[in-house]
Scaffold this motif. Sequence first.
Motif, PDB file in Angstrom:
ATOM      1  N   VAL A 218       0.835  -1.211   0.000  1.00  0.00           N
ATOM      2  CA  VAL A 218       0.000   0.000   0.000  1.00  0.00           C
ATOM      3  C   VAL A 218       0.868   1.258   0.000  1.00  0.00           C
ATOM      4  O   VAL A 218       0.525   2.259  -0.644  1.00  0.00           O
ATOM      5  CB  VAL A 218      -0.957  -0.012   1.217  1.00  0.00           C
ATOM      6  CG1 VAL A 218      -1.700   1.321   1.317  1.00  0.00           C
ATOM      7  CG2 VAL A 218      -1.956  -1.154   1.097  1.00  0.00           C
ATOM      8  N   ASN A 219       1.995   1.211   0.679  1.00  0.00           N
ATOM      9  CA  ASN A 219       2.880   2.383   0.760  1.00  0.00           C
ATOM     10  C   ASN A 219       4.059   2.253  -0.210  1.00  0.00           C
ATOM     11  O   ASN A 219       5.189   2.634   0.110  1.00  0.00           O
ATOM     12  CB  ASN A 219       3.392   2.563   2.186  1.00  0.00           C
ATOM     13  CG  ASN A 219       4.186   1.354   2.674  1.00  0.00           C
ATOM     14  OD1 ASN A 219       4.109   0.273   2.075  1.00  0.00           O
ATOM     15  ND2 ASN A 219       4.955   1.530   3.744  1.00  0.00           N
ATOM     16  N   GLN A 294      -1.187   2.352  -6.332  1.00  0.00           N
ATOM     17  CA  GLN A 294      -1.904   1.245  -6.975  1.00  0.00           C
ATOM     18  C   GLN A 294      -3.286   1.039  -6.378  1.00  0.00           C
ATOM     19  O   GLN A 294      -4.246   0.723  -7.098  1.00  0.00           O
ATOM     20  CB  GLN A 294      -1.087  -0.041  -6.845  1.00  0.00           C
ATOM     21  CG  GLN A 294      -1.702  -1.228  -7.572  1.00  0.00           C
ATOM     22  CD  GLN A 294      -0.944  -2.510  -7.279  1.00  0.00           C
ATOM     23  OE1 GLN A 294      -0.750  -2.884  -6.116  1.00  0.00           O
ATOM     24  NE2 GLN A 294      -0.494  -3.188  -8.328  1.00  0.00           N
ATOM     25  N   ALA A 295      -3.420   1.214  -5.094  1.00  0.00           N
ATOM     26  CA  ALA A 295      -4.723   0.989  -4.455  1.00  0.00           C
ATOM     27  C   ALA A 295      -5.780   1.949  -4.973  1.00  0.00           C
ATOM     28  O   ALA A 295      -6.965   1.618  -5.023  1.00  0.00           O
ATOM     29  CB  ALA A 295      -4.593   1.129  -2.937  1.00  0.00           C
ATOM     30  N   ALA A 296      -5.359   3.136  -5.383  1.00  0.00           N
ATOM     31  CA  ALA A 296      -6.298   4.133  -5.886  1.00  0.00           C
ATOM     32  C   ALA A 296      -6.523   3.995  -7.387  1.00  0.00           C
ATOM     33  O   ALA A 296      -7.617   4.280  -7.885  1.00  0.00           O
ATOM     34  CB  ALA A 296      -5.795   5.538  -5.566  1.00  0.00           C
ATOM     35  N   PHE A 297      -5.484   3.546  -8.107  1.00  0.00           N
ATOM     36  CA  PHE A 297      -5.548   3.490  -9.577  1.00  0.00           C
ATOM     37  C   PHE A 297      -5.141   2.099 -10.066  1.00  0.00           C
ATOM     38  O   PHE A 297      -4.122   1.933 -10.735  1.00  0.00           O
ATOM     39  CB  PHE A 297      -4.633   4.554 -10.179  1.00  0.00           C
ATOM     40  CG  PHE A 297      -4.953   5.964  -9.743  1.00  0.00           C
ATOM     41  CD1 PHE A 297      -5.804   6.770 -10.495  1.00  0.00           C
ATOM     42  CD2 PHE A 297      -4.405   6.493  -8.576  1.00  0.00           C
ATOM     43  CE1 PHE A 297      -6.098   8.072 -10.094  1.00  0.00           C
ATOM     44  CE2 PHE A 297      -4.692   7.795  -8.165  1.00  0.00           C
ATOM     45  CZ  PHE A 297      -5.551   8.583  -8.929  1.00  0.00           C
ATOM     46  N   PRO A 298      -5.929   1.077  -9.763  1.00  0.00           N
ATOM     47  CA  PRO A 298      -5.547  -0.285 -10.147  1.00  0.00           C
ATOM     48  C   PRO A 298      -5.808  -0.573 -11.620  1.00  0.00           C
ATOM     49  O   PRO A 298      -6.685   0.028 -12.242  1.00  0.00           O
ATOM     50  CB  PRO A 298      -6.461  -1.146  -9.270  1.00  0.00           C
ATOM     51  CG  PRO A 298      -7.698  -0.312  -9.102  1.00  0.00           C
ATOM     52  CD  PRO A 298      -7.201   1.112  -9.020  1.00  0.00           C
TER      53      PRO A 298
END
Length: 355
Positions: A218-219, A294-298
């Motif tokens: 996530v980070n 990535q979590a926001a724009f997969p």
Amino acid sequence: MSSFLHQRQQQQLLANPYPISPRSSSNNQRQISLFSRTGLLILLSLMVVLGVFFPWMGMPEGLFSSRGGSLSKWRDYSLAQAVSFVAKNGTVIVCAVSQPYLPFLNNWLISISRHKHQEKVLVIAEDYATLYKVNQKWPGHAVLIPPAPDAQTAHKFGSQGFFNFTSRRPRHLLHILELGYNVMYNDVDMVWLADPFPYLQGYHDVYFTDDMAAVKPVNHSHDLPAPGKKGRTYICSCMIFMRPTVGAKLVMKKWIEELQVQPWSKRTKSNDQPAFNWALNKTAGQVDLYLLPQAAFPSGGLYFKNETWVQETKGMHVIIHNNYITGFEKKIKRFHDFGLWLVDDHALESPLGRL
């Protein structure tokens, strides 16, 4: 004699209590027929007067012109004019659309409207049917940069027509940057679940997303990822944000060069994305690049195929890309299955309404 005249007048009044006056009788005799010589001369004179003076009186457009004539003005609408019209706070959101993709355009616009950014949108129409349809419904929000590609082949992934269609993109984006605007590019097989602009942190040159399906922490780092097996990265060319900097313009110019070096062939059946990645890789030391979370724009390969990851990152998703699948019907079905096909029930939320 006077009594005789009086009786004669009385008899006439009784015979006709509403006599016609000499004046009105004279007027009736002088009524002019529309089809007489005098009537036709008057009508012709009136038409001449209207023809001379009405253009100076601001006649409503289209009063004597056809609908097609009023739409033809969009053929001369330039990219500079269009960007100036739609840009808000120095930013424009751009997509490129041919007629078969109009339902996806509308779906994408509904999702953008829910986050109040629709007025920044400029549709780069890749055929005249799209140019006229969008500007008829939403004047000023579509522009066509000639020459228009072949609309019959531009939508088939892997075709030369598709390559010709997508390879025009960096030229359009470079022109917008040179006009001094921030520009976000989206493919229209995307849906906004949240406002992406808070994620464009800092003042980097180019922001982009990873197209890989492999899960990142996530980070994770926002640096350009390491090259893969083919010697280059696998960054998506379908979601890009750029500021009008020297670095961003350099990437666009390099992208154009790479497309010329690696044109479409029957063997490679390339698209614009490998060239974009080579451009990023070859300019990385000169440009400030930023990989979005990535979590926001997969990618579609992650969001639609990894249910565990979707649950673990629930509430963090911003823009969903319906890639890793080809074909209109398959894309629409997948959007339906995930509750992301909005046009059936929410078309009125789009600036275009029902198409």
